[in-house]
Design an enzyme around this catalytic site. Structure first.
Site, PDB file in Angstrom:
ATOM      1  N   ASN A  93     -10.159  -2.628  -6.911  1.00 49.22           N
ATOM      2  CA  ASN A  93      -9.312  -1.719  -7.863  1.00 49.22           C
ATOM      3  C   ASN A  93      -9.986  -1.181  -9.147  1.00 49.22           C
ATOM      4  O   ASN A  93      -9.523   0.010  -9.604  1.00 49.22           O
ATOM      5  CB  ASN A  93      -7.947  -2.083  -7.941  1.00 49.22           C
ATOM      6  CG  ASN A  93      -7.011  -2.177  -6.371  1.00 49.22           C
ATOM      7  OD1 ASN A  93      -6.128  -3.098  -6.420  1.00 49.22           O
ATOM      8  ND2 ASN A  93      -7.412  -1.306  -5.515  1.00 49.22           N
TER       9      ASN A  93
ATOM     10  N   ASP B  56       0.906  -1.021  -0.156  1.00 48.97           N
ATOM     11  CA  ASP B  56      -0.271   0.017   0.038  1.00 48.97           C
ATOM     12  C   ASP B  56       0.817   1.358  -0.056  1.00 48.97           C
ATOM     13  O   ASP B  56       1.836   1.341   0.436  1.00 48.97           O
ATOM     14  CB  ASP B  56      -0.858   0.139   1.180  1.00 48.97           C
ATOM     15  CG  ASP B  56      -2.254   0.975   0.839  1.00 48.97           C
ATOM     16  OD1 ASP B  56      -2.296   1.090  -0.073  1.00 48.97           O
ATOM     17  OD2 ASP B  56      -3.015   0.955   2.022  1.00 48.97           O
TER      18      ASP B  56
END
Length: 263
Positions: free
Chosen positions: A88, A40
């Site tokens: 995503n 991340d």
């Protein structure tokens, strides 16, 4: 190249051996067998550098090379990384298109060297949702490395832990509908054998960068008794030294698996 660890953008070194100073803090008998990484903060890192988010993803690839190389040096059995989640797709089209192109280019570039390093790569997730050219490259890479005996490198692409469990239950339901399965036949081992990570040991350690402290729909079944390591560093800043730090923290954890400490 895969055999270079990028401690930073400008510095690299060969895959470390056991006597490498990098591994000085390692307790070799207390290493995890299976590490999972939520990579991340690529976009946040890029923004902090005054760059486009896409530059963060490119830099994140260099970090991943270093972490995979370090994992090889540590002799880990499996490394699973969260490359692209089922959620995503909600990101801007330009970013999604860039990521699909990046996956395609990097796989083509690194495939042979990973093979030479005895890596066994596997892409997990709903792969039929990916671009056709990427699907083709994935098949080629998996076939090339299918018989390798080194680290199992799982790349979670169009992956969601809940979706994985739904797909596993659909397989169970299909067998039951055909009359080949009784309710009492269903156990943990059967479910594990239907997951994308079938054959891998359970996840021992989950590492997440960039400050958030949640699983984000990643390896929900496999991480049932995993230890967690969170760092404020964004993924492009995460070095092999940071990775070793995570291993030393893991070595100090008291893992009881629901039981009592024997001490």
């Amino acid at each position: 190249m895969l055999k270079k660890i990028f401690g930073s953008v400008d510095a690299y070194k060969e895959i470390p051996q056991r006597d490498d100073p990098l591994f000085a803090p390692i307790e070799w008998d207390k290493l995890p067998r299976h590490v999972a990484a939520i990579m991340d903060g690529n976009g946040r890192w890029a923004k902090g550098q005054g760059l486009l988010r896409t530059a963060g993803h490119s830099s994140g690839v260099r970090t991943l090379k270093g972490i995979l190389s370090t994992s090889i040096g540590l002799g880990l059995e499996a490394l699973t990384v969260y490359a692209f989640s089922t959620e995503n797709w909600k990101r801007p089209t330009t970013e999604v298109d860039f990521l699909m192109k990046l996956f395609t280019e990097q796989l083509a570039k690194e495939m042979q060297e990973m093979h030479e390093d005895n890596v066994r790569i596997r892409f997990i997730g709903r792969l039929e949702g990916l671009p056709k050219n990427l699907q083709k490259q994935i098949r080629e890479a998996e076939e090339l490395m299918a018989n390798n005996t080194g680290i199992r490198f799982n790349v979670a692409t169009n992956y969601g832990g809940q979706d994985e469990l739904v797909r596993a239950m659909q397989k169970v339901a299909a067998q039951a509908a055909q009359g080949n399965l009784k309710p009492e036949d269903i156990d943990e081992a059967m479910v594990e054998g239907l997951l994308d990570t079938a054959g891998d040991p359970p996840v021992d350690l989950v590492i997440r960068t960039s400050g958030d402290q949640r699983l984000s729909n990643f390896l929900l079944w496999q991480s049932a008794y995993a230890e967690f390591y969170f760092t404020e560093k964004n993924w492009p800043e995460f070095t092999p030294e940071d990775y070793v730090d995570a291993m030393t923290v893991f070595a100090k954890r008291d893992r009881r698996f629901g039981g009592l400490n024997k001490k």
